[in-house]
Design an enzyme around this catalytic site. Structure first.
Site, PDB file in Angstrom:
ATOM      1  N   GLU A  89      17.188   5.412   8.395  1.00  0.00           N
ATOM      2  CA  GLU A  89      18.271   5.416   7.404  1.00  0.00           C
ATOM      3  C   GLU A  89      17.799   6.306   6.266  1.00  0.00           C
ATOM      4  O   GLU A  89      16.945   5.898   5.470  1.00  0.00           O
ATOM      5  CB  GLU A  89      18.538   3.999   6.889  1.00  0.00           C
ATOM      6  CG  GLU A  89      18.890   3.056   8.015  1.00  0.00           C
ATOM      7  CD  GLU A  89      19.980   2.089   7.645  1.00  0.00           C
ATOM      8  OE1 GLU A  89      20.338   2.007   6.467  1.00  0.00           O
ATOM      9  OE2 GLU A  89      20.468   1.427   8.554  1.00  0.00           O
ATOM     10  N   GLY A 111       0.822  -1.204   0.000  1.00  0.00           N
ATOM     11  CA  GLY A 111       0.000   0.000   0.000  1.00  0.00           C
ATOM     12  C   GLY A 111       0.850   1.246   0.000  1.00  0.00           C
ATOM     13  O   GLY A 111       2.079   1.172  -0.100  1.00  0.00           O
ATOM     14  N   CYS A 114      21.596   5.860  -1.898  1.00  0.00           N
ATOM     15  CA  CYS A 114      21.652   6.826  -0.789  1.00  0.00           C
ATOM     16  C   CYS A 114      23.087   7.277  -0.534  1.00  0.00           C
ATOM     17  O   CYS A 114      23.320   8.404  -0.129  1.00  0.00           O
ATOM     18  CB  CYS A 114      21.068   6.202   0.468  1.00  0.00           C
ATOM     19  SG  CYS A 114      21.853   4.652   0.927  1.00  0.00           S
ATOM     20  N   GLY A 150       2.362   4.967   1.503  1.00  0.00           N
ATOM     21  CA  GLY A 150       2.885   5.459   2.774  1.00  0.00           C
ATOM     22  C   GLY A 150       1.861   6.268   3.548  1.00  0.00           C
ATOM     23  O   GLY A 150       1.695   6.091   4.756  1.00  0.00           O
ATOM     24  N   VAL A 165      -1.403   3.198   4.604  1.00  0.00           N
ATOM     25  CA  VAL A 165      -1.057   2.120   5.548  1.00  0.00           C
ATOM     26  C   VAL A 165       0.248   2.395   6.311  1.00  0.00           C
ATOM     27  O   VAL A 165       0.395   2.003   7.465  1.00  0.00           O
ATOM     28  CB  VAL A 165      -1.024   0.729   4.865  1.00  0.00           C
ATOM     29  CG1 VAL A 165      -2.423   0.248   4.569  1.00  0.00           C
ATOM     30  CG2 VAL A 165      -0.179   0.712   3.617  1.00  0.00           C
ATOM     31  N   GLY A 166       1.193   3.100   5.657  1.00  0.00           N
ATOM     32  CA  GLY A 166       2.447   3.448   6.340  1.00  0.00           C
ATOM     33  C   GLY A 166       2.155   4.328   7.550  1.00  0.00           C
ATOM     34  O   GLY A 166       2.701   4.150   8.638  1.00  0.00           O
TER      35      GLY A 166
HETATM   36  P1  NAD Z   1      10.392   7.830   0.333  1.00  0.00           P
HETATM   37  O1  NAD Z   1      10.789   8.496   1.585  1.00  0.00           O
HETATM   38  O2  NAD Z   1       9.559   8.566  -0.632  1.00  0.00           O
HETATM   39  O3  NAD Z   1       9.570   6.480   0.668  1.00  0.00           O
HETATM   40  C1  NAD Z   1      10.095   5.468   1.466  1.00  0.00           C
HETATM   41  C2  NAD Z   1       8.959   4.621   2.027  1.00  0.00           C
HETATM   42  O4  NAD Z   1       8.183   5.431   2.910  1.00  0.00           O
HETATM   43  C3  NAD Z   1       7.999   4.092   0.967  1.00  0.00           C
HETATM   44  O5  NAD Z   1       7.645   2.769   1.290  1.00  0.00           O
HETATM   45  C4  NAD Z   1       6.802   5.033   1.108  1.00  0.00           C
HETATM   46  O6  NAD Z   1       5.594   4.445   0.685  1.00  0.00           O
HETATM   47  C5  NAD Z   1       6.807   5.274   2.610  1.00  0.00           C
HETATM   48  N1  NAD Z   1       6.104   6.497   3.057  1.00  0.00           N
HETATM   49  C6  NAD Z   1       5.927   7.666   2.375  1.00  0.00           C
HETATM   50  N2  NAD Z   1       5.225   8.540   3.133  1.00  0.00           N
HETATM   51  C7  NAD Z   1       4.966   7.929   4.311  1.00  0.00           C
HETATM   52  C8  NAD Z   1       4.266   8.311   5.507  1.00  0.00           C
HETATM   53  N3  NAD Z   1       3.698   9.520   5.633  1.00  0.00           N
HETATM   54  N4  NAD Z   1       4.179   7.427   6.523  1.00  0.00           N
HETATM   55  C9  NAD Z   1       4.744   6.213   6.421  1.00  0.00           C
HETATM   56  N5  NAD Z   1       5.404   5.778   5.309  1.00  0.00           N
HETATM   57  C10 NAD Z   1       5.519   6.634   4.274  1.00  0.00           C
HETATM   58  O7  NAD Z   1      11.722   7.302  -0.342  1.00  0.00           O
HETATM   59  P2  NAD Z   1      11.907   6.594  -1.757  1.00  0.00           P
HETATM   60  O8  NAD Z   1      11.724   7.600  -2.834  1.00  0.00           O
HETATM   61  O9  NAD Z   1      11.091   5.348  -1.797  1.00  0.00           O
HETATM   62  O10 NAD Z   1      13.457   6.163  -1.681  1.00  0.00           O
HETATM   63  C11 NAD Z   1      14.516   7.015  -1.940  1.00  0.00           C
HETATM   64  C12 NAD Z   1      15.068   7.601  -0.644  1.00  0.00           C
HETATM   65  O11 NAD Z   1      15.504   6.574   0.236  1.00  0.00           O
HETATM   66  C13 NAD Z   1      16.312   8.457  -0.901  1.00  0.00           C
HETATM   67  O12 NAD Z   1      16.212   9.633  -0.146  1.00  0.00           O
HETATM   68  C14 NAD Z   1      17.466   7.598  -0.384  1.00  0.00           C
HETATM   69  O13 NAD Z   1      18.604   8.310   0.030  1.00  0.00           O
HETATM   70  C15 NAD Z   1      16.802   6.889   0.759  1.00  0.00           C
HETATM   71  N6  NAD Z   1      17.535   5.667   1.112  1.00  0.00           N
HETATM   72  C16 NAD Z   1      18.313   5.668   2.238  1.00  0.00           C
HETATM   73  C17 NAD Z   1      19.057   4.531   2.565  1.00  0.00           C
HETATM   74  C18 NAD Z   1      19.939   4.503   3.775  1.00  0.00           C
HETATM   75  O14 NAD Z   1      20.336   3.414   4.173  1.00  0.00           O
HETATM   76  N7  NAD Z   1      20.270   5.628   4.368  1.00  0.00           N
HETATM   77  C19 NAD Z   1      19.017   3.419   1.737  1.00  0.00           C
HETATM   78  C20 NAD Z   1      18.211   3.453   0.605  1.00  0.00           C
HETATM   79  C21 NAD Z   1      17.474   4.585   0.290  1.00  0.00           C
END
Ligand code: NAD
Length: 472
Positions: free
Chosen positions: A244, A200, A278, A202, A205-206
């Site tokens: 992270e 789902g 990242c 974010g 369901v997140g």
């Molecule tokens: P994102 O933050 O848009 O989404 C990450 C997850 O959060 C998704 O599953 C999304 O559905 C969920 N989400 C979004 N809004 C939410 C909310 N309000 N409540 C709960 N969950 C919610 O990130 P993305 O575009 O999927 O991934 C890219 C990002 O991830 C980049 O910023 C990257 O640097 C970071 N990243 C960090 C690491 C690390 O180890 N530091 C590793 C991989 C990716």
């Protein structure tokens, strides 16, 4: 086109009770590949209640029992390794060479954690006290799309080791790989309710997962922007947190770095995962006196990069995962041009010869102004900002001039000097004279707005513990 219309709750695949869906496209061809149904809050609530119920018995299982589960998951995943690789390439567009390495590491993690579990210090006795480490409880895991299998494994393995249970909200964009993973997990006969996965968005369901009182800890991997929302939502019930988050990592070429040797490392870091990493070294700090030579070498090496079908084992750069990400990267490139940064190569539009697929041109900007948006913000695409410096002291200030602190790379012919420089960088890790380390499961995480806590090998186990003192 495949349909994903089931969650994994309490050891069963359960049909998603919603008509809302999302169509996933192959990022290389733009063909529709899957339709994924998006769950509703009651489905997330059900998964959380099952995980809380399962924790009561799973937290009491023996170490041997949990070691057996880790072994079984490893064995099942290993049998499906090729399928997992193919699906990651299909739905994410990650190059096959990167995906193979990453898939192997992710599967092997179950064995690493099994080994750690054998020696883990659950109980420490002193004359007047006993210190006990115990599983934190129900862990809510929320992950991004850029290394799905790695993120699933890096949370599930330590959680099982500690006797915790999980509710996972994977990224909407990796549903095919997640489904194949869940089939392995199911065959591995993991006790009911220990791992629950709810597909789902974010904000629906997140959001429920981060606020639910039965969830004891959140492990979030994703952008800093979302991390802040999750941190705030989780604070209301004082959840344990591992965040992270994003990065804008510097690669610093010290005065004496061997430029010929270093440039391939610079590019493999900056364009890792087609820039969707990242830890990408997306800011390159070079001595002003070497700028012209660095420019020449960058162009020479970028012209040799193989861009194209991620299934081809020669390919080094694939497409962006989807049109949204392609457009985000384009808007950053446009802002770099509008703000007056010098475009050395790449630029707006698709790579020539690729009408289909979300292929961004590997792009390099020369930036004399550190306040530019492209220098300060995470782009998450193949865009490198080169920043000239006058002295190494200035380079250090520039390296630390960021809200992020995830990773850094230092290159020098003098390792002692590089080490001294590395110690002064505010980031969770620094690599010296390489873009990829062979170190076995070092702690991983960020300083500043790149995160909170550390994961990796036994550090992930520590992250999923509560510590109890019993005093006499
Ligand atoms: P994102 O933050 O848009 O989404 C990450 C997850 O959060 C998704 O599953 C999304 O559905 C969920 N989400 C979004 N809004 C939410 C909310 N309000 N409540 C709960 N969950 C919610 O990130 P993305 O575009 O999927 O991934 C890219 C990002 O991830 C980049 O910023 C990257 O640097 C970071 N990243 C960090 C690491 C690390 O180890 N530091 C590793 C991989 C990716």
């Amino acid at each position: 086109m495949k349909t994903i219309n089931q969650n994994y709750i309490n050891g069963e695949f359960k049909k998603i009770n919603s008509t809302e869906s999302l169509t996933l496209k192959n990022p290389t061809t733009e063909e529709n590949i899957a339709q994924i149904y998006l769950s509703t809050p009651p489905e997330m609530n059900e998964a959380i209640e099952c995980a809380a119920h399962a924790f009561e018995s799973f937290s009491k299982t023996s170490i041997d029992e949990r070691m057996n589960i880790l072994q079984r998951i490893h064995d099942e995943l290993l049998q499906q390794e090729d399928i997992l690789i193919d699906l990651a390439v299909l739905e994410f567009g990650a190059t096959i060479m990167t995906t193979k390495r990453r898939t192997k590491n992710a599967i092997n993690l179950f064995l690493t954690i099994k080994e750690e579990l054998k020696h883990y210090d659950f109980v420490k006795k002193d004359a007047d006290s006993i210190t006990i480490k115990e599983g934190v409880g129900v862990i809510g895991v929320i992950i991004p799309w850029n290394a799905n299998l790695a993120h699933l494994c890096s949370n599930i393995a330590p959680a099982i080791a500690l006797g915790c249970t999980l509710v996972i909200k994977p990224s909407e964009f990796n549903a095919l790989e997640t489904e194949a993973f869940l089939e392995c997990l199911h065959r591995a006969n993991v006790p009911k309710g220990v791992v629950n996965v709810v597909h789902g968005t974010g904000d629906v369901v997140g959001n429920v997962l981060t606020k639910h009182p039965l969830v004891n800890a959140i492990s979030f991997i994703g952008s800093t922007k979302t991390g802040k929302i999750i941190f705030e939502n989780s604070a209301k019930t004082i959840k344990r947190m591992t965040l992270e988050l994003g990065g804008k990592s510097p690669t610093i070429l010290l005065e004496d770095a061997n430029l010929q040797e270093v440039i391939p490392h610079v590019l493999s870091s900056a364009y890792s995962n087609s820039g969707q990493a990242c830890h990408a070294g997306s800011r390159l700090l070079v001595p002003q006196s070497k700028l012209a030579e660095v420019e020449r070498l960058l162009i020479e090496h970028i012209n040799r990069l193989k861009i194209g079908d991620p299934k081809d084992k020669e390919t080094q750069i694939g497409p962006m995962i989807n049109l949204t990400q392609f457009n985000t990267v384009q808007s950053y490139i446009k802002s770099g041009i509008d703000d007056g940064a010098k475009l050395l190569c790449g630029g707006l539009g698709k790579v020539e010869g690729f009408d289909k697929g979300y292929f961004v041109k590997p792009t390099v900007f020369i930036c004399h102004n550190q306040t530019l948006k492209i220098v300060q913000e995470e782009i998450f695409g193949p865009v490198l900002c080169v920043l000239p410096y006058e002295s190494e002291q200035e380079a250090l200030v520039m390296a630390n001039n960021t809200i992020f602190g995830l990773s850094a790379y230092v290159f020098s012919n003098n390792e002692t000097k590089a080490l001294e420089f590395a110690k002064q960088i505010r980031s969770g890790r620094v690599l010296i004279n390489t873009s990829s380390s062979k170190a076995k499961h070092p702690p991983f995480g960020g300083m500043k707005q790149s995160g909170l806590g550390r994961m990796g090998g036994r550090y992930s186990m520590d992250a999923f513990c509560e510590i109890k003192s019993i005093l006499f």
